[in-house]
Design a protein around this motif. Structure first.
Motif, PDB file in Angstrom:
ATOM      1  N   LEU A  22       0.830  -1.198   0.000  1.00  0.00           N
ATOM      2  CA  LEU A  22       0.000   0.000   0.000  1.00  0.00           C
ATOM      3  C   LEU A  22       0.872   1.258   0.000  1.00  0.00           C
ATOM      4  O   LEU A  22       0.558   2.247  -0.663  1.00  0.00           O
ATOM      5  CB  LEU A  22      -0.945   0.002   1.202  1.00  0.00           C
ATOM      6  N   THR A  23       1.948   1.190   0.753  1.00  0.00           N
ATOM      7  CA  THR A  23       2.836   2.349   0.799  1.00  0.00           C
ATOM      8  C   THR A  23       3.401   2.631  -0.589  1.00  0.00           C
ATOM      9  O   THR A  23       3.431   3.770  -1.043  1.00  0.00           O
ATOM     10  CB  THR A  23       3.984   2.089   1.783  1.00  0.00           C
ATOM     11  N   GLU A  24       3.815   1.557  -1.240  1.00  0.00           N
ATOM     12  CA  GLU A  24       4.348   1.738  -2.585  1.00  0.00           C
ATOM     13  C   GLU A  24       3.316   2.309  -3.538  1.00  0.00           C
ATOM     14  O   GLU A  24       3.640   3.000  -4.481  1.00  0.00           O
ATOM     15  CB  GLU A  24       4.861   0.405  -3.125  1.00  0.00           C
ATOM     16  N   ALA A  25       2.064   1.969  -3.254  1.00  0.00           N
ATOM     17  CA  ALA A  25       1.002   2.451  -4.133  1.00  0.00           C
ATOM     18  C   ALA A  25       0.611   3.882  -3.783  1.00  0.00           C
ATOM     19  O   ALA A  25      -0.289   4.450  -4.377  1.00  0.00           O
ATOM     20  CB  ALA A  25      -0.212   1.546  -4.039  1.00  0.00           C
ATOM     21  N   GLY A  26       1.283   4.443  -2.797  1.00  0.00           N
ATOM     22  CA  GLY A  26       1.039   5.837  -2.493  1.00  0.00           C
ATOM     23  C   GLY A  26       0.072   6.099  -1.356  1.00  0.00           C
ATOM     24  O   GLY A  26      -0.356   7.226  -1.151  1.00  0.00           O
ATOM     25  N   PHE A  27      -0.260   5.066  -0.623  1.00  0.00           N
ATOM     26  CA  PHE A  27      -1.136   5.271   0.530  1.00  0.00           C
ATOM     27  C   PHE A  27      -0.307   5.379   1.800  1.00  0.00           C
ATOM     28  O   PHE A  27       0.829   4.913   1.855  1.00  0.00           O
ATOM     29  CB  PHE A  27      -2.110   4.103   0.678  1.00  0.00           C
ATOM     30  N   GLU A  28      -0.924   5.979   2.817  1.00  0.00           N
ATOM     31  CA  GLU A  28      -0.281   5.987   4.116  1.00  0.00           C
ATOM     32  C   GLU A  28      -0.959   4.903   4.938  1.00  0.00           C
ATOM     33  O   GLU A  28      -2.179   4.843   5.021  1.00  0.00           O
ATOM     34  CB  GLU A  28      -0.452   7.349   4.780  1.00  0.00           C
ATOM     35  N   VAL A  29      -0.159   4.051   5.534  1.00  0.00           N
ATOM     36  CA  VAL A  29      -0.727   2.903   6.237  1.00  0.00           C
ATOM     37  C   VAL A  29      -0.623   3.066   7.743  1.00  0.00           C
ATOM     38  O   VAL A  29       0.427   3.405   8.273  1.00  0.00           O
ATOM     39  CB  VAL A  29      -0.015   1.603   5.827  1.00  0.00           C
ATOM     40  N   ILE A  30      -1.740   2.874   8.416  1.00  0.00           N
ATOM     41  CA  ILE A  30      -1.750   2.809   9.868  1.00  0.00           C
ATOM     42  C   ILE A  30      -1.938   1.344  10.232  1.00  0.00           C
ATOM     43  O   ILE A  30      -2.986   0.763   9.969  1.00  0.00           O
ATOM     44  CB  ILE A  30      -2.918   3.628  10.456  1.00  0.00           C
ATOM     45  N   GLY A  31      -0.933   0.738  10.810  1.00  0.00           N
ATOM     46  CA  GLY A  31      -1.001  -0.690  11.098  1.00  0.00           C
ATOM     47  C   GLY A  31      -1.484  -0.967  12.517  1.00  0.00           C
ATOM     48  O   GLY A  31      -1.210  -0.208  13.440  1.00  0.00           O
ATOM     49  N   ALA A  32      -2.220  -2.060  12.657  1.00  0.00           N
ATOM     50  CA  ALA A  32      -2.673  -2.471  13.985  1.00  0.00           C
ATOM     51  C   ALA A  32      -2.636  -3.991  14.050  1.00  0.00           C
ATOM     52  O   ALA A  32      -2.874  -4.662  13.041  1.00  0.00           O
ATOM     53  CB  ALA A  32      -4.085  -1.956  14.256  1.00  0.00           C
ATOM     54  N   THR A  33      -2.324  -4.511  15.237  1.00  0.00           N
ATOM     55  CA  THR A  33      -2.143  -5.957  15.330  1.00  0.00           C
ATOM     56  C   THR A  33      -3.346  -6.663  15.938  1.00  0.00           C
ATOM     57  O   THR A  33      -3.386  -7.886  15.987  1.00  0.00           O
ATOM     58  CB  THR A  33      -0.899  -6.290  16.161  1.00  0.00           C
ATOM     59  N   ASP A  34      -4.296  -5.907  16.447  1.00  0.00           N
ATOM     60  CA  ASP A  34      -5.550  -6.523  16.888  1.00  0.00           C
ATOM     61  C   ASP A  34      -6.628  -5.453  16.960  1.00  0.00           C
ATOM     62  O   ASP A  34      -6.351  -4.270  16.751  1.00  0.00           O
ATOM     63  CB  ASP A  34      -5.376  -7.223  18.244  1.00  0.00           C
ATOM     64  N   GLY A  35      -7.813  -5.870  17.263  1.00  0.00           N
ATOM     65  CA  GLY A  35      -8.947  -4.961  17.233  1.00  0.00           C
ATOM     66  C   GLY A  35      -8.787  -3.777  18.171  1.00  0.00           C
ATOM     67  O   GLY A  35      -9.047  -2.630  17.800  1.00  0.00           O
ATOM     68  N   ARG A  36      -8.329  -4.066  19.386  1.00  0.00           N
ATOM     69  CA  ARG A  36      -8.205  -2.982  20.358  1.00  0.00           C
ATOM     70  C   ARG A  36      -7.184  -1.962  19.903  1.00  0.00           C
ATOM     71  O   ARG A  36      -7.384  -0.757  19.996  1.00  0.00           O
ATOM     72  CB  ARG A  36      -7.824  -3.555  21.726  1.00  0.00           C
TER      73      ARG A  36
END
Lengths: 226, 226
Positions: free
Chosen positions: B21-35
């Motif tokens: 996604l980053t390469e495609a020009g988006f900014e990614v907010i990552g999360a490892t679980d629902g909380r």
DNA sequence: TTTATTGTGAATAATTTGGTAAAATTGTGG
DNA sequence: CCACAATTTTACCAAATTATTCACAATAAA
């Protein structure tokens, strides 16, 4: 633009309906309960209403009773299976149509179109036009040069999917998921075969559109500039 | 800049998605679980979410249910085949799209673009323009001087990679990693060959861009000032 | 039943792709 | 300026990939 009031307390269903109706070219006024709906109706002139029968504050039946006092628009009731008992059935007859949950988006759209036709409300007929090809979503009919062409279901759906965004590439996966559904176990080649069938059909009818292969990616409905 | 929340407990998948996604020009907010996701969403305004359905602490469905209370952004569910049973299907209808694992990065990108279009979120223009060369990512088509040019997939991807940052030198390793993937066992010369092919194609079409060799380092898409 | 539709598998066709090696180019040190 | 080594360019081939097409079976519709 045809406006449709949708009253449902379940945000998921509300959203589901909203997306589908919006995609079909309607303007949706959403409401989460009966009172909300009535309030919205004071400000918006809607041509049709879709009402869930189970809602907080003011349930669907009461809402409809209220609406009927002042409004004369077709109403579609949403109901869970077995939820309408005999006493209510008389009422149900007063409404124009009902749909048992869970229902398909396609089914809802079909009912809406039918009601609008019956009420002679001129729905902005949902016709996708690409070149001299007209795709009539309501009637499942395609017109090329004023000649009608009757396509089998899958071919029609494929054409429709591609024609919604002409000149844009769709992967086979995308097409399969959106036409055959997520659980389709079949082969990707299935898409190829249907593309081939579409090609054969449109072969001698028009030059305005072309089913183009994008090798390694998918297919496009290419519009040919004249 | 379009921000996308990605929630997946598998660090590999999270990484995989993030990179793409980053390469495609988006900014990614990552999360490892629902909380984690909900916490992040309090501080970041995202335009779209990609959510794995199986996660610890708070699974994807609960997360989506929570998100729906306050947020109105399109959501893509990641799911293994057969994981969505009937009870969940109603819910699934509420979401906007789903993707069955394992999936291709390209496929995910397609869905994201489609959803953003549907929601009329203006996705950063999908056309890269360098000089009089237009690279249309949606259509997999390149236009030079209003003439369309259809490139084979690898050449297109190479051009796209270079054109994303004109005048910047990319090493062969970098290009191979991002186009062929890190698993590519092949030779560096492969890049040369494709560069050559691109050169041949653009040879008589435009002077606005040049594929320049940086000896000992790699290649650049050089823009020529007019 | 007859007909139409739909999906599959397999044969065939077409195109893309990566590697190779020879030729060309470039940069360097003498 | 020249020889030489390193690197890149180029053309071509073979393999791999991908798409097309057809015939057929299963299913649904008329």
């Amino acid at each position: 633009m045809t406006k449709i009031l949708v009253a449902d307390d379940d945000p998921n269903i509300l959203k589901f309906i909203t997306i589908n109706l919006t995609e079909a070219g309607f303007e949706v006024i959403g409401a989460t309960d009966g009172r909300d709906a009535l309030r919205k109706l004071e400000n918006e002139v809607c041509q049709l209403a879709v009402v869930d029968i189970m809602m907080p504050y003011m349930d669907g039946l009461s809402l409809i009773k209220e609406m009927r006092k002042t409004l004369d628009i077709p109403i579609i009731i949403l109901t869970a299976k077995g939820q309408i008992d005999d006493k209510e059935k008389g009422f149900e007859a007063g409404t124009d149509d009902y749909l048992v949950k869970p229902f398909e988006a396609k089914e809802l759209l079909f009912r809406i179109e039918a009601l609008l036709r019956r009420y002679n409300i001129d729905t902005d007929k949902q016709v996708i036009q690409v070149g001299d090809v007209h795709i009539d979503i309501d009637r499942y009919v395609v017109t090329v040069n004023k000649k009608t062409l009757k396509l089998p279901l899958k071919e029609f759906e494929l054409l429709q999917a591609l024609a919604t965004h002409p000149d844009q590439v769709f992967t086979r996966e995308h097409l399969i998921d959106s036409i055959w559904g997520i659980d389709f176990e079949g082969d990707n080649r299935t898409v190829d075969v249907h593309i081939k069938r579409l090609r054969t059909r449109f072969n001698n009818l028009t030059d305005a559109i072309k089913f183009t292969t994008v090798r390694g990616v998918g297919y496009t409905l290419e519009t040919v500039d004249t």
